[in-house]
Design an enzyme around this catalytic site. Structure first.
Site, PDB file in Angstrom:
ATOM      1  N   ASP A 161       2.253 -15.302  -3.804  1.00 44.06           N
ATOM      2  CA  ASP A 161       3.546 -14.682  -4.060  1.00 44.06           C
ATOM      3  C   ASP A 161       3.294 -13.529  -5.030  1.00 44.06           C
ATOM      4  OD1 ASP A 161       6.040 -13.878  -4.888  1.00 44.06           O
ATOM      5  OD2 ASP A 161       6.750 -15.876  -5.445  1.00 44.06           O
ATOM      6  N   TYR A 199      15.714   0.478  -2.157  1.00 41.52           N
ATOM      7  CA  TYR A 199      14.350   0.650  -1.674  1.00 41.52           C
ATOM      8  C   TYR A 199      13.755   1.945  -2.231  1.00 41.52           C
ATOM      9  CZ  TYR A 199      10.504   0.790   1.746  1.00 41.52           C
ATOM     10  OH  TYR A 199       9.265   0.831   2.354  1.00 41.52           O
TER      11      TYR A 199
END
Length: 262
Positions: A64, A157
Site C-alpha cells: 500500500d 487529480y
C-alpha cells in the site's frame, strides 16, 4: 535481452498493470532486477510470470503506497535481498473525477494519499538505500499532462499531479546539493490506453456508464491524432533510469503526442 540498465535493482510501484507494468517489463528486458509492488496480487503475479518467461528477473511484493510501514517493509526487503536500490519509479496512482463543488473531502484525501503522499514516502525511504551504494540512482515520478494544465472535471487529480511535478524539482535540487549522484525527474503522460480511464466515466446510454472513447478523444485533442500505449511511457522511463540521461535532473519528460501544447 538488452543491457541499458543491466545489473541495476529497480522498484516500480503500481507495477501490476497499465503504465507500471509497461515500465517493469521494459526495465527487466534491459537487464534490471525489477521489484513490482501493488495491491493487485493476481495481476502482480501475472506480470512477474510474463517477465520471467521473457528471460527477465522480477518479484512481487504486496504494498500500500500510502502506508509508511509498508514502505519501510518494502525497502527493508529490497536491502536484505539485493543490497541496493538504483531505480525508483513512483508510478502508483488513482483518478477520482468530479466537480470541485461536489467532491467529498474523503475522496480528495484518498486521491492525495495515493498520488502525492505515496510519492513522498517512496522518495523519503528510497534515497537512503540509494545513497548507501555510492553509485547514485534515478528516481522517476509519474505525473501527468494534468500536472501541467487544468481540466474541468479533474481538479483534485490536477492538484496531486501538479504537486508531484514541483516536489520532483525540489528533491532534485536537494539531491544535487548533497552530491549523492541521485537524479530526480518527472514523466507526464497524455492520453494513454490504461485501466485508469475506467475510473473516469462519461455518460453512455441511459442508466449506464462507459469509459471515454480514447481513439475519438485523441483524434480531436492530440496533435498527432492517436492515443499512446504503456510502452511509449516505458521508453521514456527507461531513458531516465539509464546512464544515457546522466546529465538530466529536475526535468519534465512530456510524452503526450503534443496534447499539452495545443
Amino acid at each position: 535481452m538488452g543491457g541499458r540498465v543491466a545489473g541495476k535493482v529497480a522498484l516500480v510501484t503500481g507495477g501490476a498493470s497499465g503504465i507500471g507494468r509497461g515500465c517493469a517489463e521494459k526495465l527487466a528486458a534491459e537487464g534490471a532486477i525489477v521489484v513490482i509492488t501493488d495491491l493487485q496480487d493476481a495481476k502482480g503475479a501475472e506480470t512477474v510470470a510474463a517477465i520471467e518467461k521473457a528471460g527477465g528477473k522480477s518479484e512481487f511484493l504486496r504494498h500500500d503506497a500510502t502506508s509508511e510501514a509498508d514502505w519501510e517493509s518494502v525497502i527493508g526487503q529490497i536491502k536484505a535481498r539485493h543490497g541496493r536500490l538504483d531505480i525508483l519509479v513512483n508510478n502508483a496512482g488513482i483518478a477520482i473525477p468530479g466537480s470541485v463543488t461536489e467532491m467529498s473531502l474523503a475522496d480528495w484525501r484518498k486521491q492525495t494519499a495515493v498520488n502525492l503522499d505515496g510519492v513522498f514516502l517512496g522518495t523519503k525511504h528510497s534515497i537512503p538505500l540509494m545513497r548507501q551504494s555510492g553509485d547514485g540512482g534515478s528516481i522517476v515520478n509519474m505525473s501527468s499532462v494534468a500536472g501541467l494544465k487544468g481540466s474541468a472535471i479533474l481538479a483534485g487529480y490536477c492538484a496531486t499531479k501538479g504537486g508531484v511535478r514541483l516536489f520532483t524539482k525540489a528533491v532534485a535540487m536537494e539531491c544535487s546539493n548533497a552530491k549523492d549522484g541521485i537524479r530526480v525527474n518527472s514523466v507526464h503522460p497524455g492520453i494513454i490506453e490504461t485501466p485508469i480511464w475506467l475510473s473516469i466515466l462519461t455518460p453512455g446510454d441511459p442508466g449506464t456508464n462507459a469509459p471515454p472513447d480514447l481513439d475519438a478523444m485523441s483524434t480531436t485533442a492530440v496533435p498527432l491524432g492517436v492515443k499512446g500505449y504503456p510502452e511509449d511511457i516505458a521508453n521514456g522511463v527507461l531513458w531516465l533510469a539509464s546512464e544515457e540521461s546522466r546529465y538530466v535532473t529536475g526535468a519534465e519528460l512530456v510524452i503526450d503526442g503534443g496534447l499539452s501544447v495545443r
